[in-house]
Enzyme design. Structure first.
Site, PDB file in Angstrom:
ATOM      1  N   LYS A  51       0.814  -1.218   0.000  1.00 25.97           N
ATOM      2  CA  LYS A  51       0.000   0.000   0.000  1.00 25.97           C
ATOM      3  C   LYS A  51       0.847   1.267   0.000  1.00 25.97           C
ATOM      4  CE  LYS A  51      -0.904  -0.662   4.901  1.00 25.97           C
ATOM      5  NZ  LYS A  51       0.397  -0.132   5.312  1.00 25.97           N
ATOM      6  N   ARG A  75      -5.059   2.806  13.054  1.00 27.11           N
ATOM      7  CA  ARG A  75      -4.690   1.433  13.391  1.00 27.11           C
ATOM      8  C   ARG A  75      -5.675   0.811  14.362  1.00 27.11           C
ATOM      9  NH1 ARG A  75       1.166   0.373  12.810  1.00 27.11           N
ATOM     10  NH2 ARG A  75       1.309   0.608  10.562  1.00 27.11           N
ATOM     11  N   ARG A 103      14.113 -11.028   2.015  1.00 28.71           N
ATOM     12  CA  ARG A 103      15.267 -10.132   2.090  1.00 28.71           C
ATOM     13  C   ARG A 103      16.525 -10.863   2.570  1.00 28.71           C
ATOM     14  NH1 ARG A 103      15.242  -4.425   5.125  1.00 28.71           N
ATOM     15  NH2 ARG A 103      14.480  -5.748   6.808  1.00 28.71           N
ATOM     16  N   ARG A 121      18.100 -11.614   8.150  1.00 26.97           N
ATOM     17  CA  ARG A 121      18.005 -11.018   9.489  1.00 26.97           C
ATOM     18  C   ARG A 121      16.892 -11.674  10.282  1.00 26.97           C
ATOM     19  NH1 ARG A 121      17.752  -4.647   9.102  1.00 26.97           N
ATOM     20  NH2 ARG A 121      15.754  -5.366   9.876  1.00 26.97           N
ATOM     21  N   ARG A 175       4.246 -10.991  13.326  1.00 26.01           N
ATOM     22  CA  ARG A 175       3.884  -9.617  12.977  1.00 26.01           C
ATOM     23  C   ARG A 175       2.530  -9.575  12.252  1.00 26.01           C
ATOM     24  NH1 ARG A 175       8.727  -7.828   9.778  1.00 26.01           N
ATOM     25  NH2 ARG A 175       7.479  -6.574   8.355  1.00 26.01           N
TER      26      ARG A 175
END
Ligand code: ZN
Length: 216
Positions: free
Chosen positions: A13, A88, A127, A160, A171
């Protein structure tokens, strides 16, 4: 055009908000960026936010809503905006409703970027970072020429902890728990429009343009 872009991390987004804000000549208002800017500029709210963040606590709804109120009162937001990453919580959504009422403005739509968990995991866990020179790669969108090896320096690539599948899953679960009531809130008010967030960037942009036009 007064829109909210809602969606999990990795839904794309931010990218769409940036491009469409430019196209529509309205500001993209992202609370994360605004907090960093307010802190850097040393405004009263920025100093308050910094004091809170320095203690390691989360910035309260009051501070975030205060920042948004300051921002929406600026002249460039009078003709419209894209809110990216705000609200949120239900508390924030209600505060935004009051604020817009004060400004005699009305939301056009809340676009919810729908992306399935497998695709989100693919995007968010891809990543890789070089141990030697810290160059960043992405297994899907920007892979190195040789798997596991840095193009720049030949150093080994690693993932990571933040990008590990367990962390990302957590998350996403937190996001879903936090946002589910918000989806109901806007659905009940007839403002929620789902957008398929899994196609090409251009296809998604076309879907957003269409939804925004229909909402006006
Ligand atoms: Zn390297």
């Amino acid at each position: 055009m007064r829109l909210i872009f809602l969606g999990p991390p990795g839904a794309g987004k931010g990218t769409q908000a940036r491009e469409l804000a430019r196209e529509w000549r309205v500001p993209q208002i992202a609370t994360g960026d605004m907090l960093r800017e307010a802190v850097a500029a040393g405004t009263p709210l920025g100093r308050e936010a910094k004091r809170i963040m320095d203690t390691g606590a989360l910035v309260s709804d009051d501070v975030i809503v205060g920042l948004i109120a300051e921002r929406l009162r600026q002249p460039d937001a009078a003709g419209g905006f894209i809110l990216d990453g705000f609200p949120r919580t239900i508390g924030q959504a209600e505060a935004l409703g009051r604020l817009l009422k004060d400004l005699a403005q009305k939301l056009d739509a809340v676009l919810y970027f729908k992306v399935g968990e497998p695709e989100l995991l693919r995007r968010l866990t891809g990543r890789r970072i070089c141990r030697q020179c810290q160059a960043a790669y992405h297994m899907v969108s920007a892979p190195p020429k040789r798997e596991g090896v840095c193009d720049n320096c030949g150093g080994p690539l690693y993932q990571r902890e933040d990008d590990s599948e367990a962390t990302v899953r957590n998350r996403l679960a937190v996001y879903e728990r936090q946002t589910a009531p918000l989806l109901d809130y806007y659905r009940e008010r007839g403002l929620l429009t789902p957008i398929d967030g899994e196609g090409s960037i251009e296809a998604i942009r076309t879907a957003i343009r269409r939804a925004a036009t229909e909402a006006r």
